[in-house]
Design an enzyme around this catalytic site. Structure first.
Site, PDB file in Angstrom:
ATOM      1  N   SER A  39       0.864  -1.178   0.000  1.00 16.69           N
ATOM      2  CA  SER A  39       0.000   0.000   0.000  1.00 16.69           C
ATOM      3  C   SER A  39       0.898   1.224   0.000  1.00 16.69           C
ATOM      4  O   SER A  39       2.075   1.139   0.377  1.00 16.69           O
ATOM      5  CB  SER A  39      -0.880   0.008   1.258  1.00 16.69           C
ATOM      6  OG  SER A  39      -1.585   1.231   1.385  1.00 16.69           O
ATOM      7  N   TYR A  58      -2.526  -1.182  10.316  1.00 12.54           N
ATOM      8  CA  TYR A  58      -2.395  -1.499   8.884  1.00 12.54           C
ATOM      9  C   TYR A  58      -1.086  -0.955   8.342  1.00 12.54           C
ATOM     10  O   TYR A  58      -0.344  -1.664   7.645  1.00 12.54           O
ATOM     11  CB  TYR A  58      -3.587  -0.890   8.143  1.00 12.54           C
ATOM     12  CG  TYR A  58      -3.610  -1.106   6.647  1.00 12.54           C
ATOM     13  CD1 TYR A  58      -3.876  -2.356   6.107  1.00 12.54           C
ATOM     14  CD2 TYR A  58      -3.404  -0.035   5.771  1.00 12.54           C
ATOM     15  CE1 TYR A  58      -3.920  -2.550   4.733  1.00 12.54           C
ATOM     16  CE2 TYR A  58      -3.451  -0.222   4.400  1.00 12.54           C
ATOM     17  CZ  TYR A  58      -3.706  -1.474   3.886  1.00 12.54           C
ATOM     18  OH  TYR A  58      -3.759  -1.657   2.530  1.00 12.54           O
TER      19      TYR A  58
END
Length: 263
Positions: free
Chosen positions: A140, A153
């Site tokens: 990401s 995350y």
């Protein structure tokens, strides 16, 4: 790199980016192994693909990171070989640090980091024996810089970059490649499935995700990056500028993120 005659294993293939990759790759002359927890949904994806005779389903849970060796062996047995592993499976988060139970941080690390690392380590001996292989890991932009509501995350995605950078270095001698794909906002159910502070699902599609790249456009750009053997690829819209800001103007990035009201 040409995908012709390659055997490609995709995790997180039941929806979103993984599903789009499966459909696009099925149009090429390659063989696919599709994995996620949900076997019914995987079969639905297979039914939407071209050349279904070249596609097999292998359902498993990334959370079982200490049981990946027999899963890797089973995957290899399907076509007697694997050329590319696309580590796409994972889960996101939407909660403030102060509101997030430590069990949520643990779950994010178990699935996003340890599950991916465990699977990759289980497949690594096969790549070494073949003196060939390609790990493609979807991290990401949050693996390059942070944003509120995504602490656990971000931690898991940052960890993936550290691990796979080292894997690339240690096994360059074995002709093993590593590509890290860093998505920005992509229009998937990632925010709906994101964990909140108590571990429940958010069940909401946020505006930034809704306005992100389509999965079809993302998959096309991702496959191009893989074919070029890129070390890293940042795929999204204007949010990708954050990678440069983090490197050269970290205080400006901080101010920009704080003004963005991204949740």
């Amino acid at each position: 790199m040409d995908f012709t005659n390659k055997v490609i294993w995709i995790t997180g293939a039941s929806s979103g980016i993984g599903k789009a990759l499966a459909i696009k790759l099925s149009q090429l002359d390659c063989k696919l192994i599709l994995s996620s927890r949900r076997e019914t949904e995987l079969n639905l994806v297979k039914s939407q693909c071209h050349n279904p005779e070249n596609i097999v389903i292998l359902a498993f849970d990334l959370a079982n990171y200490d049981m990946m060796k027999p899963i890797a062996e089973k995957a290899i047995s399907k076509f007697k070989n694997i050329d590319i592993l696309i580590n796409n499976g994972g889960i996101s988060q939407r909660s403030l640090i102060i509101d997030t139970d430590i069990s949520v941080d643990k779950k994010l690390m178990e699935i996003d980091y340890l599950g991916t690392v465990g699977l990759s380590k289980a497949l690594l001996p096969h790549f070494i024996t073949n003196q060939n292989g390609h790990f493609v890991t979807v991290t990401s932009l949050m693996g390059k810089f942070g944003s509120p509501y995504r602490s656990g995350y971000c931690g898991a995605k940052h960890a993936l970059h550290g691990f796979f950078d080292v894997l690339r270095m240690e096994h360059e001698k074995d002709n093993i490649k590593v590509t890290l794909i860093c998505p920005g906002f992509v229009n998937t159910d990632v925010s709906k499935n994101a964990l909140t502070g108590d571990g429940s699902k958010l069940e909401t599609l946020d505006k930034a995700t809704e306005n992100g790249l389509s999965v079809e456009a993302f998959a096309k750009r991702m496959l191009k990056a893989i074919s070029k053997g890129k070390f890293e690829a940042y795929i999204g819209k204007k949010e990708t500028i954050g990678v440069l800001l983090k490197r050269f103007f970290p205080k400006l990035l901080h101010k920009t993120v704080m003004k963005s009201e991204v949740r």
